[in-house]
Design an enzyme around this catalytic site. Structure first.
Site, short mmCIF file in Angstrom:
data_model
loop_
_atom_site.label_atom_id
_atom_site.label_comp_id
_atom_site.label_asym_id
_atom_site.label_seq_id
_atom_site.Cartn_x
_atom_site.Cartn_y
_atom_site.Cartn_z
N ALA A 12 0.81 -1.23 0.00
CA ALA A 12 0.00 0.00 0.00
C ALA A 12 0.84 1.27 0.00
O ALA A 12 0.30 2.36 0.05
CB ALA A 12 -0.94 0.00 1.21
N SER A 13 2.15 1.14 -0.07
CA SER A 13 3.00 2.34 -0.03
C SER A 13 2.86 3.17 -1.30
O SER A 13 2.97 4.39 -1.26
CB SER A 13 4.47 1.93 0.17
N TYR A 169 4.82 -13.38 -15.35
CA TYR A 169 3.81 -12.53 -14.73
C TYR A 169 2.42 -13.08 -15.04
O TYR A 169 1.56 -13.19 -14.16
CB TYR A 169 3.97 -11.09 -15.24
N LYS A 173 -0.49 -14.48 -12.36
CA LYS A 173 -1.81 -13.86 -12.20
C LYS A 173 -2.94 -14.83 -12.56
O LYS A 173 -4.02 -14.81 -11.96
CB LYS A 173 -1.90 -12.58 -13.05
P1 NAP Z 1 3.76 -0.67 -7.89
O1 NAP Z 1 3.42 0.74 -8.15
O2 NAP Z 1 5.06 -1.22 -8.39
O3 NAP Z 1 3.65 -0.93 -6.30
C1 NAP Z 1 3.93 -2.21 -5.81
C2 NAP Z 1 3.60 -2.26 -4.33
O4 NAP Z 1 3.83 -3.61 -3.86
C3 NAP Z 1 4.51 -1.37 -3.49
O5 NAP Z 1 3.76 -0.91 -2.39
C4 NAP Z 1 5.60 -2.34 -3.02
O6 NAP Z 1 6.22 -1.93 -1.79
C5 NAP Z 1 4.77 -3.60 -2.80
N1 NAP Z 1 5.57 -4.83 -2.84
C6 NAP Z 1 6.41 -5.26 -3.82
N2 NAP Z 1 6.96 -6.44 -3.47
C7 NAP Z 1 6.47 -6.76 -2.26
C8 NAP Z 1 6.69 -7.83 -1.36
N3 NAP Z 1 7.54 -8.84 -1.64
N4 NAP Z 1 6.04 -7.84 -0.17
C9 NAP Z 1 5.19 -6.81 0.15
N5 NAP Z 1 4.94 -5.76 -0.66
C10 NAP Z 1 5.58 -5.75 -1.85
O7 NAP Z 1 2.65 -1.65 -8.50
P2 NAP Z 1 1.12 -1.37 -8.89
O8 NAP Z 1 1.07 -1.04 -10.33
O9 NAP Z 1 0.50 -0.49 -7.89
O10 NAP Z 1 0.53 -2.84 -8.75
C11 NAP Z 1 -0.19 -3.26 -7.58
C12 NAP Z 1 -0.88 -4.59 -7.92
O11 NAP Z 1 -1.76 -4.40 -9.02
C13 NAP Z 1 0.09 -5.69 -8.33
O12 NAP Z 1 -0.36 -6.94 -7.84
C14 NAP Z 1 0.02 -5.67 -9.84
O13 NAP Z 1 0.37 -6.90 -10.41
C15 NAP Z 1 -1.44 -5.34 -10.04
N6 NAP Z 1 -1.78 -4.74 -11.33
C16 NAP Z 1 -1.20 -3.58 -11.76
C17 NAP Z 1 -1.59 -3.05 -12.99
C18 NAP Z 1 -1.03 -1.76 -13.52
O14 NAP Z 1 -1.34 -1.43 -14.69
N7 NAP Z 1 -0.28 -0.99 -12.76
C19 NAP Z 1 -2.55 -3.70 -13.77
C20 NAP Z 1 -3.11 -4.89 -13.30
C21 NAP Z 1 -2.73 -5.39 -12.08
P3 NAP Z 1 7.52 -0.92 -1.79
O15 NAP Z 1 6.98 0.46 -2.07
O16 NAP Z 1 8.06 -1.04 -0.41
O17 NAP Z 1 8.44 -1.40 -2.86
#
Ligand code: NAP
Length: 265
Positions: A12-13, A169, A173
């Site tokens: 959630a960061s 990936y 998923k």
């Molecule tokens: P993001 O901006 O890269 O943020 C990732 C988050 O996950 C950060 O808070 C990170 O913490 C945390 N994280 C990473 N590795 C971790 C671990 N081993 N344990 C606990 N926390 C961890 O990614 P996002 O785009 O927001 O994606 C969030 C989710 O949505 C993911 O599951 C991703 O696959 C999914 N998603 C994203 C998209 C997209 O277009 N962005 C589309 C579909 C699905 P730190 O800040 O400490 O690194």
């Protein structure tokens, strides 16, 4: 015991997880903000949640570092949440990672595969199991009527879309998509409802490296709603699920993707 509903949001960061935490805060929830390593971003999210919370709300916000791929960290995360808030009303399995390097299927490495499976699949599976065990015990003390906890898992359009430059990936998923029917079936007896949200293309750090390419695809009609999704779009869907809007539904998939999943002719 905490009076406001308590949400544990993984990752959630930043990005989507932060958007979910903020919308939950706005809706009066207390939020446990989990992160992997970026403490500054988690603190920033906590400050934003405080600002977003309604003035008279009793909600509070905490941050906890925990790497979800590690059993000891998952245990500490759940124990800390229960210690600080006394309960968990909503588990949001959001944390996830993309491959460090997009590589063609024929060049994909075991190292990247193992990393993605550990964080994107094993982490949420066993975190959910741990929280579910707590709920099954706690259910003995729940009143006969009233709200029940919920689980929302953030998967992806990659659960069913083949991207040959990040097969690891996609399979992480696709497998994650089975988590929701499994836990929905197992936990229905205690009234816990379980949902999956499938985001499309959302503007976060994860999609930063492919921004220009996706800009062009979106303008040329890849998604019927021709814009990038925002973390807030996903956050608002989570709040709708958390707020008892679907009392007779469990195991559902909600697409938050601008219509990407539609087949058109
Ligand atoms: P993001 O901006 O890269 O943020 C990732 C988050 O996950 C950060 O808070 C990170 O913490 C945390 N994280 C990473 N590795 C971790 C671990 N081993 N344990 C606990 N926390 C961890 O990614 P996002 O785009 O927001 O994606 C969030 C989710 O949505 C993911 O599951 C991703 O696959 C999914 N998603 C994203 C998209 C997209 O277009 N962005 C589309 C579909 C699905 P730190 O800040 O400490 O690194």
């Amino acid at each position: 015991m905490h009076t406001s509903p308590v949400a544990l949001v993984t990752g959630a960061s930043r990005g989507i997880g932060r958007g979910i935490a903020l919308e939950l805060a706005r809706a009066g929830h207390s939020v446990l903000i989990n992160y992997a390593g970026n403490a500054a971003a988690a603190e920033e999210c906590r400050a934003l949640c405080r600002q977003a919370a309604p003035a008279q709300s009793s909600a509070s916000f905490e941050t906890v570092q925990a790497d979800l791929s590690k059993e000891a960290d998952r245990q500490r995360l759940v124990e800390t949440t229960l210690c600080r808030f006394g309960k968990i009303d909503l588990l949001v399995n959001n944390a996830g990672v993309a491959p460090d390097r997009r590589a063609d299927l024929l060049e994909a490495t075991e190292e990247s595969f193992d990393r993605l499976i550990a964080i994107n699949l094993k982490g949420p599976f066993f975190l959910t199991q741990r929280v579910a065990r707590h709920w099954l015990k706690a259910a003995e003390t729940w009143p006969a009527r009233g709200a029940r906890p919920k689980i929302v898992t953030i998967s992806s359009i990659s659960a069913y879309t083949a991207s040959v430059n990040r097969g690891d990936y996609c399979v992480s998923k696709a497998a994650l998509a089975m988590l929701t029917p499994l836990f929905a079936a197992r936990l229905a007896e205690v009234g816990v409802r379980v949902y999956e949200i499938r985001p499309g293309i959302i503007a976060t750090d994860m999609t930063g490296p492919v921004k220009e390419r996706y800009d062009k695809l979106i303008v040329s009609g890849l998604t019927p709603i021709r814009r990038w999704g925002a973390p807030e779009d996903v956050g608002r869907a989570v709040v709708a699920l958390a707020n008892e809007a679907f009392p007779f539904s469990t195991g559902e998939v909600i697409n938050v993707d601008g219509g990407f999943h539609l087949r058109t002719l």
